[in-house]
Scaffold this active site. Structure first.
Site, PDB file in Angstrom:
ATOM      1  N   GLN A 124      39.972 -35.747  22.684  1.00  0.00           N
ATOM      2  CA  GLN A 124      38.732 -35.178  23.214  1.00  0.00           C
ATOM      3  C   GLN A 124      37.651 -35.302  22.149  1.00  0.00           C
ATOM      4  OE1 GLN A 124      38.830 -30.991  24.054  1.00  0.00           O
ATOM      5  NE2 GLN A 124      37.058 -31.065  25.403  1.00  0.00           N
ATOM      6  N   SER A 127      32.669 -32.384  20.177  1.00  0.00           N
ATOM      7  CA  SER A 127      31.885 -31.700  19.142  1.00  0.00           C
ATOM      8  C   SER A 127      31.268 -32.682  18.159  1.00  0.00           C
ATOM      9  CB  SER A 127      32.770 -30.712  18.382  1.00  0.00           C
ATOM     10  OG  SER A 127      33.214 -29.673  19.217  1.00  0.00           O
ATOM     11  N   SER A 159      40.217 -33.400  18.804  1.00  0.00           N
ATOM     12  CA  SER A 159      41.643 -33.078  18.842  1.00  0.00           C
ATOM     13  C   SER A 159      42.462 -34.287  19.271  1.00  0.00           C
ATOM     14  CB  SER A 159      41.900 -31.901  19.787  1.00  0.00           C
ATOM     15  OG  SER A 159      41.397 -32.160  21.072  1.00  0.00           O
ATOM     16  N   GLU A 242      39.282 -26.625  30.878  1.00  0.00           N
ATOM     17  CA  GLU A 242      39.612 -26.234  29.512  1.00  0.00           C
ATOM     18  C   GLU A 242      39.637 -24.715  29.367  1.00  0.00           C
ATOM     19  OE1 GLU A 242      38.312 -27.797  25.120  1.00  0.00           O
ATOM     20  OE2 GLU A 242      36.720 -27.396  26.547  1.00  0.00           O
ATOM     21  N   ASN A 356      33.915 -17.560  22.161  1.00  0.00           N
ATOM     22  CA  ASN A 356      33.912 -16.424  23.087  1.00  0.00           C
ATOM     23  C   ASN A 356      32.546 -15.758  23.176  1.00  0.00           C
ATOM     24  OD1 ASN A 356      36.549 -17.033  23.518  1.00  0.00           O
ATOM     25  ND2 ASN A 356      37.374 -15.057  22.881  1.00  0.00           N
ATOM     26  N   GLU A 357      31.749 -15.859  22.122  1.00  0.00           N
ATOM     27  CA  GLU A 357      30.389 -15.326  22.201  1.00  0.00           C
ATOM     28  C   GLU A 357      29.589 -16.067  23.274  1.00  0.00           C
ATOM     29  OE1 GLU A 357      32.153 -14.312  18.339  1.00  0.00           O
ATOM     30  OE2 GLU A 357      31.931 -16.203  19.428  1.00  0.00           O
TER      31      GLU A 357
END
Length: 375
Positions: A124, A127, A159, A242, A356-357
């Protein structure tokens, strides 16, 4: 929500028996080193031979057209058996659902069989140094040329990329467009001319990720997923998988919760009711996630942004399970490899697949309908 599991009992029994008779005699080396990557690829071939590598896929691509409920049951049995990690997860859990939704028949026929067998393992490549959870900030480019695209720029924290065969991800194809427009989603071989891969060594020495550098890498039009310029829409379908069930199914946490309960029975101080309550709470949450999985596969609509709720829940549950185990182990936790390694990995959960933010913002704005911050 349908809780009658009698219809899937024969399938559960078949999977359980196959795993009992085919699991490797000894744990495989880590899939994050070259030797282990090859061993896990061979395991994928064995699963494929039994039509168990991608049970929910259509038969023509190597699956057995299992229902979503049967897939959940497979995952429960797989993790309960302690089977090897899935080196193919980026492909089968992220890219494949995206192709089923946005790919062409030619792409499905060309890409999926080798993905199912483990012949081709996917990385993947999303980023970038300045674009992580804020994916719309990506700067790696795809420039239109005759017959395809030239890719330039850098991806990081990719990854599986240290040893994988192909990669997938969005690139900016129209720098003049608004942030969420002008992106194109592409697939590319990692041995293509112009690609440099640089493994990223972790503190444990394992190159679980890699940086990818693109220098005029040519990608033909047939490897564009969806429409050129519509990469954000395609990417959002990937993130739904995901952050939802496919990347982290309930079976993973059910197995960990059962191991935690066994550990408590072996190591607990009966007088420590606080630790007992933490074990019970983690076990209950794992069962709650299982029920949420059953509810999800019983629905006929796309859960959309609700997948962010799943992501927060399973990532925080993973940390809780491992922290509780290490507290049970006390000083021995530093010597207990599985729980300690699992704990270190769990700490990444609130970060990968979108922090998570960011997920809390998504829930506030897209699920609850709250105004955006600052407005």
């Amino acid at each position: 929500m349908d809780l009658d599991l009698s219809s899937v009992a024969p399938f559960r029994a078949e999977v359980r028996e196959w795993l009992r008779t085919h699991l490797p005699a000894a744990p495989l080396p880590s899939l994050e080193i070259e030797e282990g990557f090859a061993a896990h690829r061979a395991w994928e071939r064995e699963l494929y031979g039994a039509r168990l590598s991608v049970v929910s896929w259509p038969e023509e691509y190597g699956g057995r057209a299992a229902t979503p409920l049967e897939w959940l049951v497979f995952e429960e049995e797989y993790y309960a058996a302690g089977a090897p990690g899935r080196v193919s997860q980026n492909g089968i859990n992220l890219l494949a659902p995206t192709l089923f939704q946005h790919g062409t028949p030619e792409q499905l026929a060309r890409v999926l069989p080798s993905m199912a067998s483990g012949e081709v393992i996917w990385a993947q490549a999303w980023s970038e140094p300045g674009a992580g959870s804020d994916l719309a900030s990506l700067r790696a480019t795809a420039t239109r040329v005759d017959g395809g695209w030239l890719l330039n720029g850098q991806k990081t924290w990719s990854s599986r990329a240290a040893f994988a065969d192909w990669g997938f991800g969005p690139f900016r194809s129209d720098p003049e467009a608004q942030r969420h427009r002008g992106l194109t989603y592409l697939m590319f071989p990692l041995d293509a001319e112009g690609i440099t891969r640089r493994p990223i060594g972790r503190i444990d020495g394992k190159p679980a990720f890699a940086e990818l550098f693109f220098d005029d890498v040519f990608v033909p039009d047939r490897d564009v997923i969806g429409e050129p310029g519509a990469g954000w829409k395609v990417a959002m379908s990937t993130t739904g998988n995901e952050r939802g069930l496919t990347l982290r199914s309930p079976g993973r946490f059910l197995a960990a919760a059962d191991r935690l309960l066994d550990l408590w029975r072996e190591r607990a101080d009966p007088a420590d009711t606080a630790l007992r309550d933490r074990v019970a709470d983690a076990w209950i949450k794992a069962r709650a996630y299982r029920l949420k999985g059953y509810e999800t596969v019983s629905r006929t609509d796309d859960i959309g942004a609700e997948s962010s709720i799943n992501k927060i829940f399973w990532s925080e549950l993973d940390v809780t399970l491992h922290e509780t185990a290490l507290d049970l182990l006390g000083p021995d936790g530093e010597l207990e490899g599985d729980w300690l390694e699992g704990y270190v990995f769990s700490l990444a959960g609130p970060i990968y697949a979108g922090t998570n933010e960011i997920q809390r913002n998504v829930i506030a704005e897209r699920v609850l309908g709250l105004p955006r911050a600052g407005r």
